[in-house]
Design an enzyme around this catalytic site. Structure first.
Site, mmCIF file in Angstrom:
data_model
loop_
_atom_site.group_PDB
_atom_site.id
_atom_site.type_symbol
_atom_site.label_atom_id
_atom_site.label_comp_id
_atom_site.label_asym_id
_atom_site.label_seq_id
_atom_site.Cartn_x
_atom_site.Cartn_y
_atom_site.Cartn_z
ATOM 1 N N SER A 1 43.327 32.096 50.245
ATOM 2 C CA SER A 1 43.390 33.350 50.990
ATOM 3 C C SER A 1 44.794 33.527 51.558
ATOM 4 O O SER A 1 45.745 33.563 50.786
ATOM 5 C CB SER A 1 42.319 33.357 52.080
ATOM 6 O OG SER A 1 42.100 34.662 52.539
ATOM 7 N N ASP B 1 35.608 39.448 44.684
ATOM 8 C CA ASP B 1 36.211 39.277 46.006
ATOM 9 C C ASP B 1 36.451 40.632 46.669
ATOM 10 O O ASP B 1 37.202 41.456 46.148
ATOM 11 C CB ASP B 1 37.536 38.522 45.859
ATOM 12 C CG ASP B 1 38.073 37.999 47.190
ATOM 13 O OD1 ASP B 1 37.745 38.589 48.240
ATOM 14 O OD2 ASP B 1 38.828 37.010 47.165
ATOM 15 N N HIS C 1 35.171 35.613 47.542
ATOM 16 C CA HIS C 1 36.332 35.036 48.224
ATOM 17 C C HIS C 1 36.160 33.521 48.316
ATOM 18 O O HIS C 1 35.877 32.952 49.367
ATOM 19 C CB HIS C 1 36.469 35.654 49.611
ATOM 20 C CG HIS C 1 37.834 35.513 50.196
ATOM 21 N ND1 HIS C 1 38.979 35.982 49.575
ATOM 22 C CD2 HIS C 1 38.255 34.958 51.355
ATOM 23 C CE1 HIS C 1 40.026 35.727 50.328
ATOM 24 N NE2 HIS C 1 39.612 35.095 51.410
#
Length: 640
Positions: A493, A580, A612
């Protein structure tokens, strides 16, 4: 009564050179065997133990068809265990006891993060979805402990950008609208009777705290704040008049305070710490008082406000020496509890504790195959960044190897407005098991170190935030732990963005990089946020940058790795979930294409049924096995 903490600064969730505090660290133990990837990442045999409110049942998560499901058994009768959920496509995300015989679990579809709620009767096994099963995000707002047939839930089914509140009847399955969001409410807070009496509204930058004495009154403003301030309700006081709040109004570090809503002022500071934020306090419904405050420096610490809870904790420490202890769940009367132990080298172990009889019984080990004696210790460290800022972090050195000139992985956390913590982390232990040192740092912007430290990250992606990471690598090299030239950067991320920024803007520092659901283009990232982030878009523009502002756009382009691929020379591994909603697939697609067009060595793995991060067992194993091969080839220089 439940009031969820509300901190706007954590809106993203997981997007997760000077003198050291520590003296030299050495390893003299025998090198442990090399364990396969699935040793670290296979499904735990059990997890998330809970006890029912009345103390009749113990529940837990266990794999069924390689997916986490909920199992229960009567207390004291583990042989009578039964599975009460049958989810085979994707792990259950979480579950909650909301009555003496009812569990609610949450799940999404293919990683889209639209978590919906399903109620299960543990006696009959009957299931009923209580929110729509697609396109909607929902959570339990208040289990209403004193109202056994009802709970409060919050969901964005009426409008994807905002969340309303419904009363759900566990017997009839009916949802009744309790509070319709006018469009700007970001938080609903209930008193001890389950009445909504405090709300927070926001225009994306400014927050207003509103309060009412009774449900028949209109809300009136209590405080007007910017998102940089923190005023996070924890609980009402026992008389339902004042509020216990985590506040950093007039201070840099958050403290637990009592706030007089009638006089509109803070009346006393209950607990503060000079070096870190204090934001967590536990309210006992049985005792009708605050009992425990927790905070994190290098590790988790507790401050007790109740002698009985302090005595219980001390008893548990005597019975469970040498490990960290947490109480994860209790009965309604708070006399029986589930206790979890953990450390930096050991996975969770679960216990049942009867406070009245002072009897502790071990329930299970999270991973019975695990051997803590073969794992690497995680050491708290600190170093000084180039501008004098102190950066705290953790260094994990591979066991049995000399702590000198080691290959290094630098592992910046996601968020970015989160922080790394001390404890067992499977990926850290995988890398250390391969003979690699792991450096994690709470770069500026990491939460828990006060408002000033957090604000220093605003519009600093790729800049001072990245400098803190670079300075950590140089510190590890200068201290002799890491070998210059044998450093890889890996993150997920925001950490994936930092990995891309590292190999882009400091190309000579890194031998390789791994980007896991990371951002490559700050402008397209800001233009593709999920709908429920739109109300806080103005705040994100101030924190990250506004692609519609010419000056910000120039800055964002300058620090977006996709526009500077000509500087990248290290081999890359990129991992992405096709579903995602936060870091959309095009973030990875565009940098992979740009790199391949230049002939850069990049391995790209996409999982169509993930969001994600890879959560399903087979995808999780594929991802980490790919990382393992990549590191052996490009950092450890072994043949695949």
């Amino acid at each position: 009564m439940t009031i969820r903490r509300f901190i706007l600064a954590t809106a993203f969730g997981l997007l997760l050179v000077g003198c050291s505090q520590t003296s030299a660290i050495t390893n003299t133990e025998t090198i442990p065997p090399e364990y396969p990837v699935d040793y670290f990442f296979r499904n735990s045999e059990v997890s998330n133990y809970q006890i029912s409110p009345a103390g009749e049942y113990i529940s837990m998560m266990k794999p069924w068809q390689d997916r986490r499901n909920v199992f229960v058994h009567p207390i004291g009768k583990p042989e009578d265990i039964k599975r009460i959920t049958s989810v085979s496509t994707r792990d259950i995300d979480n579950y909650y006891w909301v009555g003496d015989d009812t569990i609610i679990y949450s799940r999404d579809t293919s990683g889209d993060e639209n978590f919906y709620l399903v109620a299960v009767n543990v006696k009959t096994g009957k299931e009923q979805a209580i929110t729509p099963t697609s396109g909607v995000k929902a959570y339990v707002l208040d289990p209403l402990d004193n109202q056994p047939d009802d709970i409060l839930i919050s969901t964005n089914e009426r409008n994807s950008q905002i969340f309303d509140v419904y009363r759900h009847n566990l017997k009839t399955g009916k949802n009744t609208l309790v509070a319709q969001n006018p469009g700007n409410v970001r938080y609903w807070g209930t008193d001890h009777k389950g009445n909504i009496r405090v709300i927070l509204t926001s225009d994306g930058v400014n927050t207003t705290v509103l309060y009412r004495n009774t449900v028949n009154e209109e809300f009136h403003p209590l405080k007007k704040l910017t998102f940089k301030d923190q005023f996070s309700p924890i609980s009402f006081t026992p008389d339902n008049k004042n509020l216990y709040v985590a506040s950093r109004i007039t201070r840099d570090k958050s403290a637990i305070v009592e706030y007089d809503v009638k006089a509109n002022k803070e009346v006393r500071e209950i607990f503060t710490h000079p070096k870190v934020d204090v934001t967590n306090a536990s309210y006992s419904n049985a005792l009708n008082k605050l009992t425990t405050i927790s905070y994190v420096t290098d590790k988790l610490h507790y401050h007790f406000l109740d002698k009985g809870y302090e005595k219980t904790f001390n008893r548990l420490q005597e019975k469970l020496p040498g490990v960290e202890i947490a109480v994860s769940n209790m009965t309604r009367d708070e006399r029986k509890m589930i206790v979890v132990t953990y450390s930096d080298v050991d996975r969770p172990n679960y216990y049942y504790y009867d406070r009245d009889r002072d009897i502790l019984e071990k329930l299970a080990e999270n991973a019975p195959w695990h051997k803590p004696e073969d794992m690497a210790k995680m050491k708290p460290i600190s170093y000084t960044a180039r501008d004098g800022e102190t950066i705290h972090g953790y260094l994990t050195l591979p066991k049995g190897r000399e702590a000198k000139n080691l290959p290094l992985i630098v592992l910046p956390h996601g968020g970015p407005w989160e922080r790394d913590n001390w404890g067992f982390q499977p990926e850290v232990q995988l890398f250390a098991n391969r003979g690699i040192a792991v450096l994690q740092m709470n770069f500026r912007g990491s939460t828990g170190y006060g408002r000033e430290f957090w604000e220093k990250s605003f519009k600093q992606w790729g800049q001072s935030m990245q400098d803190d990471i670079t300075d950590g690598v140089k510190w590890a090299i200068n201290q002799g732990y890491a070998k210059d030239g044998d450093v890889c950067i890996y993150g997920a991320s925001y950490g994936g963005y930092a990995a891309l920024a590292g190999v882009t803007f400091t190309p000579d520092l890194y031998k390789c990089g791994i980007d896991y659901v990371g951002i490559s283009n700050l402008m397209t990232f800001m233009n593709s946020i999920p709908s429920y982030w739109i109300p806080i878009l103005a705040m994100l523009h101030e924190q990250v940058g506004n692609p519609n502002d010419p000056e910000d756009a120039e800055m964002m382009k300058a620090y977006s790795p996709v526009f500077h691929v000509d500087q990248i020379k290290a081999p890359l591994l990129v991992l992405q979930g096709a579903q995602d909603p936060r870091v959309v697939k095009s973030e990875s697609d565009q940098i992979v294409k740009a790199l391949r067009d230049r002939g850069v060595n990049v391995k790209y793995i996409v999982k169509e049924n993930e969001g994600h991060g890879f959560r399903s067992l087979e995808n999780r194993l594929d991802g980490y096995q790919a990382m393992d091969r990549f590191l052996k080839t490009h950092l450890l220089e072994q043949t695949q």
